[in-house]
Design a protein around this motif. Structure first.
Motif, short mmCIF file in Angstrom:
data_model
loop_
_atom_site.label_atom_id
_atom_site.label_comp_id
_atom_site.label_asym_id
_atom_site.label_seq_id
_atom_site.Cartn_x
_atom_site.Cartn_y
_atom_site.Cartn_z
N PRO A 82 -4.28 -9.96 -2.15
CA PRO A 82 -4.43 -9.13 -1.29
C PRO A 82 -3.91 -9.02 0.06
O PRO A 82 -3.84 -10.74 0.39
N THR B 62 0.75 -6.92 1.95
CA THR B 62 0.63 -6.58 1.03
C THR B 62 -1.16 -5.98 1.77
O THR B 62 -1.71 -6.22 2.52
N GLY B 63 -1.39 -4.58 0.82
CA GLY B 63 -2.54 -4.35 1.24
C GLY B 63 -4.19 -5.52 0.55
O GLY B 63 -3.37 -6.51 0.26
N ASP B 64 -5.22 -4.73 0.08
CA ASP B 64 -6.26 -5.11 -0.47
C ASP B 64 -6.06 -4.98 -2.10
O ASP B 64 -6.25 -5.96 -2.81
N ASP B 65 -5.25 -4.55 -2.70
CA ASP B 65 -4.73 -4.40 -4.14
C ASP B 65 -5.70 -4.59 -4.95
O ASP B 65 -5.90 -4.90 -5.70
N ASN B 66 -6.52 -3.67 -4.72
CA ASN B 66 -7.10 -2.56 -5.40
C ASN B 66 -6.23 -2.05 -6.29
O ASN B 66 -6.17 -0.86 -6.22
N TYR B 67 -5.54 -2.49 -7.10
CA TYR B 67 -4.47 -2.05 -8.00
C TYR B 67 -5.03 -0.72 -9.36
O TYR B 67 -6.15 -0.46 -9.17
N HIS C 188 0.48 8.72 -7.00
CA HIS C 188 0.82 7.47 -6.04
C HIS C 188 2.71 7.48 -5.71
O HIS C 188 3.05 8.29 -7.07
N THR D 114 1.24 -1.17 -0.13
CA THR D 114 0.12 0.54 0.10
C THR D 114 1.00 1.36 0.10
O THR D 114 2.00 1.56 0.43
N ASP D 115 0.07 1.72 -0.54
CA ASP D 115 1.16 3.32 -0.61
C ASP D 115 1.07 4.00 1.01
O ASP D 115 2.69 4.72 1.43
N ASP D 116 0.29 3.57 1.82
CA ASP D 116 0.67 4.31 3.33
C ASP D 116 1.60 3.84 3.87
O ASP D 116 2.21 3.97 4.65
N ASP D 117 1.87 2.31 3.78
CA ASP D 117 2.49 1.58 3.57
C ASP D 117 4.20 1.94 3.73
O ASP D 117 4.87 1.90 3.95
#
Length: 566
Positions: A470, A447-452, A295, A241-244
């Motif tokens: 995800p 990884t996050g939800d991976d809504n790429y 991003h 994720t961008d936040d990570d």
């Protein structure tokens, strides 16, 4: 965690394969035979969804679980694989048509042998026709570290007649030079090592536009080598994720452990300074009509790319071959337009242009590309200019082929770690963290939800046509941040993203290279050489290398064995 059963003998293996469930199958050859071994988390480098279990010459070519479990994706993955492996042609119809008019390589696998990192360039001229030369030329102005404008960012050494190559590769010369570090290339216990680095020279007459008078003065320029990256597992890195990513930058900035800090061009005082967007009119943020979605940068050594759908192979499929698609209907070329000027006024190009353009556009759907009178040099020059500068080129790779390629690219798995229960490897793993390697080569991410996201607008957010990963714990051994090592004849700007280490120990097996080809320009022929190139007095890794030097040879070898096993 999964369990893996390791049995000797073909008969026992056959019995085992017929009796074990699918989720018990794993990679063999990592531990002693005839025993049941529970594998550690870090064995699954790509997590449960992104790990492949081969340690053979095709280890980098395997699909991820989401691809394998979806029949349509499986077929698309196979189709995309062919687009990666086979050469594109200069024909104007049929499969893999549209190469040129200028190009870097004629296929993806030229740069990524065995689907991995490019091979080391030998001394001599820069020759790109053979498969395996994964290095590109970086031509830039050392006064400001900016790419020159009179060559494409990835300089093109080939062209389709009547056009001529923007760069004459035979006039680019590579010399490998020996280097002796401050310790005399010797450890305290007497073990020695060799270091060498590439120096690249390019005479002005290597540049076509200069020879044609379209450029009067090339100015100050320098040439470096930069190897392609491994493309397996990039879909998993895209799922961080961008936040990570931001949290990692903020942590390192706050820690203050590294002498050179964080690259202020990207991050400063806890906030992003620069983010990635594709301002071609396709990625406008729906919540802010006048703002492009942004991003973090995460791909390439130079951190020149953000989301995967506009990075790595997705972008290179176009600019390496100059094969157009629906979201890339223009030629890749130099920023100054000097090649267009040179070509338009070259008598030999003018003489062959009519035959060429009538094959490209036989029905004259683009009238400005054609001269009314081919005996009139000004008319021909105008037609050539219109064609080379066109933003409405016909589509050469259709959307189905591009979708196939994207499924393949995002669907490449990472080889499982090897020898994970070997005592030497476990000792090396412990020492790797103990002396500080794991600070920059961060072992794992989730990884996050991976809504790429696709900056080109071809895929919608989280498009179900592509594989997703995800909530996976992955083990790339990279913090995804740039650092400085201060190597001799260093990378442009001196800042280099930490290279993921996963799978690199299989490089020689998968590519057939005689050397390990590590670091950004393949200067390190062994893992030991790669480590010792981190040792400059101003390097961010200096303290770690000082500790590495004080280890016994047995301990140093254990770290190397661990690195080559992940």
């Amino acid at each position: 965690m999964k369990k893996i059963y390791l049995l000797a003998g073909a008969l026992l293996l056959t019995i085992w394969l017929s009796s074990c469930s699918d989720d018990e199958n794993g990679n063999s050859g990592n531990d002693s035979e005839n025993q049941t071994t529970e594998m550690p988390d870090w064995y699954y480098t790509g997590g449960q969804l992104g790990t492949a279990y081969l340690a053979t010459s095709n280890a980098f070519e395997q699909p991820t679980t989401p691809v394998e479990e979806n029949a349509e994706m499986t077929q698309r993955f196979k189709n995309g694989e062919q687009l990666f492996e086979k050469m594109f042609m200069s024909t104007h119809s049929g499969v893999r048509c549209g190469l040129g008019p200028t190009y870097v390589r004629s296929s993806c696998i030229h740069c990524h042998p065995g689907y991995g990192h490019g091979k080391r360039n030998p001394a001599g001229s820069f020759e790109t026709n053979s498969v395996g030369n994964g290095c590109l030329l970086v031509v830039y102005n050392p006064d400001n570290d900016a790419y020159v404008t009179w060559l494409a960012g990835m300089p093109q050494g080939h062209a389709v007649e009547p056009f001529k190559a923007p760069l004459d590769e035979s006039k680019v010369i590579i010399t490998w030079k020996k280097y002796t570090d401050e310790w005399g290339n010797k450890f305290p216990d007497g073990e020695t090592y060799d270091l060498e680095y590439p120096e690249v020279t390019m005479s002005p007459d290597a540049v076509y536009a200069y020879n044609q008078g379209a450029i009067k003065d090339l100015g100050n320029y320098k040439v470096l080598l930069e190897s392609t990256i491994g493309i397996y597992g990039t879909g998993l890195l895209d799922a961080i994720t961008d936040d990570d990513l931001k949290a990692q930058y903020a942590k390192e900035e706050q820690d203050g452990y590294l002498p050179n800090g964080i690259n202020p061009a990207f991050f400063k005082n806890g906030e992003w300074v620069k983010l990635y967007s594709n301002q071609k009119g396709t990625d406008v943020n729906p919540d802010f009509a006048d703002k492009y979605e942004e991003h973090p940068y995460r791909f390439t050594y130079a951190l020149s790319r953000g989301p995967l759908m506009d990075a790595a192979g997705i972008n290179a499929l176009w600019n390496i071959t100059n094969v157009t698609r629906s979201n890339r209907r223009y030629h890749y070329g130099d920023a100054a337009g000097s090649y267009t000027v040179a070509s338009a006024n070259d008598p030999e190009v003018q003489a062959g242009y009519q035959k060429y353009i009538e094959q490209v556009d036989p029905n004259k759907n683009h009238p400005t590309w054609h001269a009314g009178n081919y005996a009139d040099k000004e008319e021909v020059a105008a037609a050539i200019t219109a064609y080379l500068n066109s933003k409405e080129l016909d589509v050469e790779m259709d959307d189905e082929d591009f979708l196939d390629f994207a499924v393949w690219h995002r669907g490449l798995a990472v080889p499982a770690a090897r020898n994970v229960n070997d005592p030497d490897v476990l000792k090396g793993k412990e020492l790797f963290s103990q002396i500080g390697c794991a600070y920059c080569h961060r072992p794992s991410w989730t990884t996050g939800d991976d809504n790429y996201y696709d900056p080109n607008g071809f895929f919608s957010k989280g498009d179900s046509r592509l594989p997703k990963y995800p909530n996976q714990t992955i083990w790339p051994y990279s913090d995804m941040v740039q650092h400085k090592l201060y190597m001799e004849n260093d990378i442009r700007t001196g800042w280099c993203r930490t290279t993921p280490l996963w799978g690199r120990g299989l490089h020689q097996m998968c590519t057939g290279s005689a050397t390990a080809d590590r670091l950004h320009d393949n200067r390190a022929r062994t893992t030991l050489e790669a480590i010792m190139w981190h040792g400059n007095a101003k390097s961010d890794a200096r303290h770690t290398i000082e500790q590495f030097r004080e280890l016994s040879k047995e301990e140093r070898d254990a770290i190397i064995k661990f690195i080559d096993s992940i």
